[in-house]
Structures are given as C-alpha cells and as structure tokens.
Design an enzyme around this catalytic site. Structure first.
Site, PDB file in Angstrom:
ATOM      1  N   GLU A   6       1.087  -1.008  -0.150  1.00  0.00           N
ATOM      2  CA  GLU A   6      -0.089  -0.627  -0.009  1.00  0.00           C
ATOM      3  C   GLU A   6       0.700   1.733  -0.906  1.00  0.00           C
ATOM      4  O   GLU A   6       2.007   1.793   1.275  1.00  0.00           O
ATOM      5  CB  GLU A   6      -0.905   0.038   1.208  1.00  0.00           C
ATOM      6  CG  GLU A   6      -1.896   1.198   0.740  1.00  0.00           C
ATOM      7  CD  GLU A   6      -2.206   1.942   2.778  1.00  0.00           C
ATOM      8  OE1 GLU A   6      -2.882   2.871   2.988  1.00  0.00           O
ATOM      9  OE2 GLU A   6      -1.927   1.231   3.725  1.00  0.00           O
ATOM     10  N   ALA A 109      -7.089   4.846  -4.905  1.00  0.00           N
ATOM     11  CA  ALA A 109      -7.119   3.957  -4.358  1.00  0.00           C
ATOM     12  C   ALA A 109      -7.310   3.224  -3.590  1.00  0.00           C
ATOM     13  O   ALA A 109      -7.774   2.644  -2.770  1.00  0.00           O
ATOM     14  CB  ALA A 109      -5.625   2.951  -5.476  1.00  0.00           C
ATOM     15  N   ASP A 110      -7.034   3.998  -1.819  1.00  0.00           N
ATOM     16  CA  ASP A 110      -7.120   3.943  -0.736  1.00  0.00           C
ATOM     17  C   ASP A 110      -7.872   4.111  -0.298  1.00  0.00           C
ATOM     18  O   ASP A 110      -8.108   2.602   0.368  1.00  0.00           O
ATOM     19  CB  ASP A 110      -5.913   4.292  -0.115  1.00  0.00           C
ATOM     20  CG  ASP A 110      -6.416   5.798  -0.184  1.00  0.00           C
ATOM     21  OD1 ASP A 110      -6.998   6.933  -1.199  1.00  0.00           O
ATOM     22  OD2 ASP A 110      -6.095   6.747   0.473  1.00  0.00           O
ATOM     23  N   THR A 187       3.331  27.587  26.051  1.00  0.00           N
ATOM     24  CA  THR A 187       2.286  28.372  24.366  1.00  0.00           C
ATOM     25  C   THR A 187       2.411  26.203  23.601  1.00  0.00           C
ATOM     26  O   THR A 187       2.197  26.304  22.472  1.00  0.00           O
ATOM     27  CB  THR A 187       4.892  28.892  23.274  1.00  0.00           C
ATOM     28  OG1 THR A 187       4.409  30.178  23.675  1.00  0.00           O
ATOM     29  CG2 THR A 187       3.660  28.633  21.977  1.00  0.00           C
TER      30      THR A 187
END
Length: 258
Positions: A6, A109-110, A187
């Site tokens: 894949e 395709a995935d 932050t």
C-alpha cells in the site's frame, strides 16, 4: 504467500499474507525516486529477519496513490520475486463495487480498497474515516458502493503548516492533552489544545453532518495511526481497523478474475 503493498503519500506499507492472515508487516517512508533495487535490499533483509525466504512470495498486489512509485514497485515484484504484480483497480483485480461519484477515475485507490474492506466487515451503511497525510471521511452504502466523501488536511500536515509558517512556534508532538481544559498556560500547551481539540471538533462535526445526511443507522470505522489517539477519550468510532487497507488488498486478490 501474497505480498500486499500500500503506497501512500507519507508511507509505503508491506504485508505478507497467508490466506487472510497477516504474517508480517513493515513500512518505509514514501520516496517516489527509490529504485526497485533499494526496496529489495531493505525488504528481503526484513523478510529473512522474520524467518521467510523471498521464494515464499508467489503473488504481489499493489495499491498506490503515488503514480511515480508504481513503476519501481512493479519492477521489485518482477525482478526480485519473479511475479507479475497486480494493481488494485485494474484487471484482474478491478474494484467489483460501484463508485457512485461524478469522476470515478479520480477516487484514490486507498479509498476504494477501504470501501471493499469495510463492506466485508459490516452490514448496512458505513462511514470510513482514514487518518493519513489527508484525513478522508467516506460513505460506503449498504450494497458496498462508494458513495462519496470528504477530504480534509491531515493533523500532521496542519501542524507542519503552523510551525513552518510561524517564526517562534516550536515543533511539538501530537498527543492527548493532560486534561480537558482548553485554556493553555504555555505556548506548547496552547498549540496542543488547538491541534488536538480543534481536530476532535472537526471530526465530530464532519461525522455528525454526514450521519445526518445519510439518515440511516451507520457504522463508523476508523483506520490510520492516529485513530487510537482520538478514540481514547472521545469514543468517536464504532471500531478501529489498523489494517483496513491491507486487508482490502487481500480481499481483492482473493476475489480476482482468473
């Protein structure tokens, strides 16, 4: 044995199947310039470390959203495993499901493979949410048809854009915040709150809107490495299937036209 490959935008996953069972799996960062020889050096060593000889591989199937990678992966199959690779979506491993969208050829395709895999897991309508370079949310009909979906920036992509386009914000790891407060005192905590809870809000909102539009009971299936992170405290999904795409490739191979 079947070698399923894949190829995604960020990683390429390899899995060795015996029937429907995954016997071993590996991943490597996607690099469209990597040659078949380079893949072979890496993969054959890993096969041997798992106790397999390359002669055990008698079939290869490839799914890719990176067209430039296909040539070298196909050469890998031919040169080092002596087999002609099957490409997902092309004969003899055509989808076998209807793609009910305006441009069926543009469906990744995935996403088509995930639809096949999800339909084998659950009856009725399904929503498949896949966490990758992009986050995709897809509706799979009760008959297995791909009905369409959503593409959103992946969380890592969003974080990279934030850090890369600001002068002073630090690079942080994506993880579950220590508590559910959305008032950060540093932050780093403010960034984590924004990226984590902001993404939870995005997921909840998209799933709620899609479920309302479908208007019928639906099973939500998640895949991708970050699915567990978001499920941990939010119970967003009905099931998590880390190998959804790889298992779909095995199903495609099993149901191929011979």
């Amino acid at each position: 044995m079947l070698l399923a490959i894949e190829a995604g935008n960020t990683n390429i996953k390899f899995a060795l199947f015996e029937g429907r069972e995954i016997k071993a799996r590996w991943r490597i960062a996607t690099n469209a310039r990597k040659t078949a020889d380079e893949y072979a050096v890496w993969l054959i060593q890993l096969l041997e470390l798992e106790g397999f000889d390359r002669s055990a591989v008698d079939a290869v199937i490839v799914s890719t959203v990176v067209p430039r990678a296909l040539h070298n992966l196909s050469t890998l199959a031919r040169k080092y495993f002596g087999v002609e690779p099957l490409v997902a979506g092309r004969a003899p491993v055509e989808w076998g499901i209807e793609l009910k969208v305006e441009e069926p050829h543009s469906v990744g395709a995935d996403r088509a493979v995930n639809a096949i895999s999800a339909h084998a897991l659950e009856k009725g309508d399904k929503i498949v949410i896949s966490f990758g370079t992009a986050t995709t949310v897809d509706h799979i009909g009760a008959d297995g048809a791909y009905m369409g979906g959503i593409i959103a920036p992946g969380i890592n992509l969003s974080l990279e854009a934030l850090v890369g386009n600001t002068a002073k914000l630090p690079r942080i790891a994506i993880e579950t915040p220590e508590d559910k407060s959305v008032i950060g005192r540093t932050t780093e905590s403010q960034m984590l709150i924004g990226i984590y809870w902001g993404y939870v809000g995005l997921i909840e909102g998209l799933l709620a809107r899609m479920k309302a539009e479908i208007g019928r009971p639906v099973t939500i299936i998640a895949t991708g490495g970050l699915a567990v992170l978001f499920q941990e405290h939010n119970n967003l999904f009905d099931r998590i299937e880390p190998d959804l795409t790889l298992n779909g490739l095995a199903l495609l191979y099993e149901n191929r036209d011979t």
